[in-house]
Write a protein that holds these residues in place. Structure first.
Motif, PDB file in Angstrom:
ATOM      1  N   HIS A 136      42.958  -1.588 -16.878  1.00 53.61           N
ATOM      2  CA  HIS A 136      43.650  -2.864 -16.700  1.00 53.61           C
ATOM      3  C   HIS A 136      42.659  -3.973 -16.314  1.00 53.61           C
ATOM      4  CE1 HIS A 136      46.874  -5.649 -15.801  1.00 53.61           C
ATOM      5  NE2 HIS A 136      46.280  -5.894 -14.655  1.00 53.61           N
ATOM      6  N   ALA A 137      41.753  -3.677 -15.368  1.00 52.61           N
ATOM      7  CA  ALA A 137      40.761  -4.677 -14.939  1.00 52.61           C
ATOM      8  C   ALA A 137      39.847  -5.071 -16.097  1.00 52.61           C
ATOM      9  CB  ALA A 137      39.938  -4.140 -13.771  1.00 52.61           C
ATOM     10  N   LEU A 138      39.482  -4.107 -16.925  1.00 55.11           N
ATOM     11  CA  LEU A 138      38.597  -4.398 -18.060  1.00 55.11           C
ATOM     12  C   LEU A 138      39.320  -5.164 -19.165  1.00 55.11           C
ATOM     13  CD1 LEU A 138      36.634  -1.034 -18.163  1.00 55.11           C
ATOM     14  CD2 LEU A 138      35.667  -3.285 -17.620  1.00 55.11           C
ATOM     15  N   THR A 139      40.541  -4.767 -19.473  1.00 59.19           N
ATOM     16  CA  THR A 139      41.269  -5.493 -20.533  1.00 59.19           C
ATOM     17  C   THR A 139      41.564  -6.922 -20.085  1.00 59.19           C
ATOM     18  OG1 THR A 139      43.397  -4.554 -19.815  1.00 59.19           O
ATOM     19  CG2 THR A 139      42.254  -3.445 -21.651  1.00 59.19           C
ATOM     20  N   ALA A 140      41.707  -7.154 -18.783  1.00 53.51           N
ATOM     21  CA  ALA A 140      41.888  -8.519 -18.279  1.00 53.51           C
ATOM     22  C   ALA A 140      40.627  -9.355 -18.504  1.00 53.51           C
ATOM     23  CB  ALA A 140      42.246  -8.490 -16.794  1.00 53.51           C
ATOM     24  N   ARG A 141      39.496  -8.678 -18.727  1.00 50.95           N
ATOM     25  CA  ARG A 141      38.233  -9.356 -19.045  1.00 50.95           C
ATOM     26  C   ARG A 141      38.035  -9.434 -20.564  1.00 50.95           C
ATOM     27  NH1 ARG A 141      34.121  -9.040 -14.873  1.00 50.95           N
ATOM     28  NH2 ARG A 141      32.585  -8.895 -16.539  1.00 50.95           N
ATOM     29  N   SER A 142      39.106  -9.226 -21.310  1.00 50.54           N
ATOM     30  CA  SER A 142      39.099  -9.281 -22.788  1.00 50.54           C
ATOM     31  C   SER A 142      38.330  -8.138 -23.441  1.00 50.54           C
ATOM     32  CB  SER A 142      38.555 -10.630 -23.283  1.00 50.54           C
ATOM     33  OG  SER A 142      39.358 -11.675 -22.793  1.00 50.54           O
ATOM     34  N   VAL A 143      38.242  -7.010 -22.758  1.00 55.33           N
ATOM     35  CA  VAL A 143      37.653  -5.815 -23.359  1.00 55.33           C
ATOM     36  C   VAL A 143      38.763  -5.120 -24.143  1.00 55.33           C
ATOM     37  CG1 VAL A 143      36.554  -3.586 -22.873  1.00 55.33           C
ATOM     38  CG2 VAL A 143      35.988  -5.580 -21.466  1.00 55.33           C
ATOM     39  N   PRO A 144      38.517  -4.771 -25.413  1.00 54.17           N
ATOM     40  CA  PRO A 144      39.550  -4.072 -26.187  1.00 54.17           C
ATOM     41  C   PRO A 144      39.978  -2.765 -25.501  1.00 54.17           C
ATOM     42  CG  PRO A 144      37.734  -4.780 -27.599  1.00 54.17           C
ATOM     43  CD  PRO A 144      37.300  -5.015 -26.184  1.00 54.17           C
ATOM     44  N   PRO A 145      41.245  -2.389 -25.617  1.00 57.30           N
ATOM     45  CA  PRO A 145      41.766  -1.211 -24.896  1.00 57.30           C
ATOM     46  C   PRO A 145      40.977   0.081 -25.120  1.00 57.30           C
ATOM     47  CG  PRO A 145      43.574  -2.465 -25.806  1.00 57.30           C
ATOM     48  CD  PRO A 145      42.316  -3.092 -26.337  1.00 57.30           C
ATOM     49  N   LEU A 146      40.587   0.383 -26.357  1.00 53.92           N
ATOM     50  CA  LEU A 146      39.826   1.611 -26.601  1.00 53.92           C
ATOM     51  C   LEU A 146      38.487   1.566 -25.883  1.00 53.92           C
ATOM     52  CD1 LEU A 146      39.460   4.345 -27.986  1.00 53.92           C
ATOM     53  CD2 LEU A 146      38.547   3.109 -29.979  1.00 53.92           C
ATOM     54  N   GLN A 147      37.798   0.446 -25.975  1.00 56.40           N
ATOM     55  CA  GLN A 147      36.509   0.306 -25.294  1.00 56.40           C
ATOM     56  C   GLN A 147      36.705   0.385 -23.778  1.00 56.40           C
ATOM     57  OE1 GLN A 147      34.436  -3.377 -26.050  1.00 56.40           O
ATOM     58  NE2 GLN A 147      32.645  -2.757 -24.862  1.00 56.40           N
ATOM     59  N   ALA A 148      37.749  -0.243 -23.269  1.00 54.95           N
ATOM     60  CA  ALA A 148      38.024  -0.203 -21.825  1.00 54.95           C
ATOM     61  C   ALA A 148      38.254   1.230 -21.355  1.00 54.95           C
ATOM     62  CB  ALA A 148      39.234  -1.072 -21.499  1.00 54.95           C
ATOM     63  N   ASP A 149      38.987   2.009 -22.149  1.00 60.59           N
ATOM     64  CA  ASP A 149      39.249   3.414 -21.803  1.00 60.59           C
ATOM     65  C   ASP A 149      37.952   4.216 -21.782  1.00 60.59           C
ATOM     66  OD1 ASP A 149      40.339   5.921 -21.307  1.00 60.59           O
ATOM     67  OD2 ASP A 149      41.731   5.849 -23.001  1.00 60.59           O
ATOM     68  N   VAL A 150      37.122   4.034 -22.805  1.00 61.98           N
ATOM     69  CA  VAL A 150      35.853   4.765 -22.876  1.00 61.98           C
ATOM     70  C   VAL A 150      34.946   4.387 -21.703  1.00 61.98           C
ATOM     71  CG1 VAL A 150      33.710   5.048 -24.209  1.00 61.98           C
ATOM     72  CG2 VAL A 150      35.923   5.133 -25.369  1.00 61.98           C
ATOM     73  N   LEU A 151      34.846   3.103 -21.418  1.00 63.60           N
ATOM     74  CA  LEU A 151      33.977   2.655 -20.321  1.00 63.60           C
ATOM     75  C   LEU A 151      34.484   3.148 -18.969  1.00 63.60           C
ATOM     76  CD1 LEU A 151      33.226  -1.005 -21.472  1.00 63.60           C
ATOM     77  CD2 LEU A 151      31.684   0.971 -21.567  1.00 63.60           C
ATOM     78  N   ALA A 152      35.791   3.015 -18.725  1.00 62.66           N
ATOM     79  CA  ALA A 152      36.367   3.464 -17.451  1.00 62.66           C
ATOM     80  C   ALA A 152      36.195   4.971 -17.290  1.00 62.66           C
ATOM     81  CB  ALA A 152      37.844   3.078 -17.384  1.00 62.66           C
ATOM     82  N   SER A 153      36.475   5.714 -18.347  1.00 68.01           N
ATOM     83  CA  SER A 153      36.337   7.179 -18.296  1.00 68.01           C
ATOM     84  C   SER A 153      34.891   7.578 -18.048  1.00 68.01           C
ATOM     85  CB  SER A 153      36.841   7.804 -19.600  1.00 68.01           C
ATOM     86  OG  SER A 153      38.213   7.542 -19.764  1.00 68.01           O
ATOM     87  N   SER A 154      33.960   6.876 -18.679  1.00 67.41           N
ATOM     88  CA  SER A 154      32.537   7.178 -18.501  1.00 67.41           C
ATOM     89  C   SER A 154      32.079   6.893 -17.074  1.00 67.41           C
ATOM     90  CB  SER A 154      31.696   6.367 -19.490  1.00 67.41           C
ATOM     91  OG  SER A 154      32.024   6.702 -20.812  1.00 67.41           O
ATOM     92  N   ALA A 155      32.505   5.769 -16.530  1.00 65.56           N
ATOM     93  CA  ALA A 155      32.120   5.425 -15.154  1.00 65.56           C
ATOM     94  C   ALA A 155      32.657   6.442 -14.163  1.00 65.56           C
ATOM     95  CB  ALA A 155      32.608   4.019 -14.808  1.00 65.56           C
TER      96      ALA A 155
END
Length: 190
Positions: A136-155
């Protein structure tokens, strides 16, 4: 009593119950400790215990749920021009605070989670909740949902690796250095 004061009193009581439960778990073992024993040690009735925590497992993770909200808020607070991965990396420092300030307790907590199947399962639930907050925090920064999921999961996977390595090496390992090393390793391999 104002709402702010009431919330602080509730948080203080939750903290006291969680710390009492944790001490009992370390002394007797998680499975061997009952809700009744926790309530008695905290000076509560069983019914009052359940006003603060829905289950025994939640005494272990209840206060950590707030850490996920702090992590998401830290991501949101990063400069908008910052790349998402950089923002995540910087924000993950909030996850290290308990490890740096209460080293012995943090290590004991990780051992307890690793050694208790029901807590390992609850840990996964917590990670799923944190992942949702980060997405949610990443998509609010205009990160596409798939990319946001991958980045959040990786972190979050990086944080898990840091915890496992810190537990394996012991308190002489520096969590912040481990975090940097793992982020660097993933960044240079991709």
């Amino acid at each position: 009593m104002t709402e702010g004061l009431r919330a602080r009193a509730r948080l203080a009581m939750r903290t006291e119950i969680a710390e009492t439960a944790f001490a009992l778990f370390c002394q007797r073992g998680f499975e061997q400790t009952t809700v009744d024993e926790i309530a008695e040690a905290a000076g509560l009735s069983r019914r009052s215990f359940f006003r603060y925590f829905p289950s025994k497992e939640d005494t272990v993770f209840g206060l950590l749920y707030d850490l996920g909200e702090e992590l998401a808020a830290a991501v949101s607070a990063r400069p908008a021009s910052e790349p998402p991965w950089t923002a995540l990396r910087a924000a993950c420092s909030v996850l290290l605070t308990p490890m740096l300030h209460r080293t012995d307790d943090a290590m004991a907590l990780m051992r307890l989670i690793n050694d208790t199947p029901s807590l390992r399962a609850r840990h996964q639930d917590k990670q799923d909740r944190w992942r949702g907050l980060l997405i949610h925090a990443l998509t609010a920064r205009s990160v596409p949902p798939l990319q946001a999921d991958v980045l959040a999961s990786s972190a979050l996977a990086i944080f898990d690796v840091v915890c496992r390595q810190w537990l394996a090496v012991g308190p002489t390992a520096e969590p912040a250095k481990l975090m940097d090393e793992v982020f660097d390793l993933l960044t240079t391999t991709t």
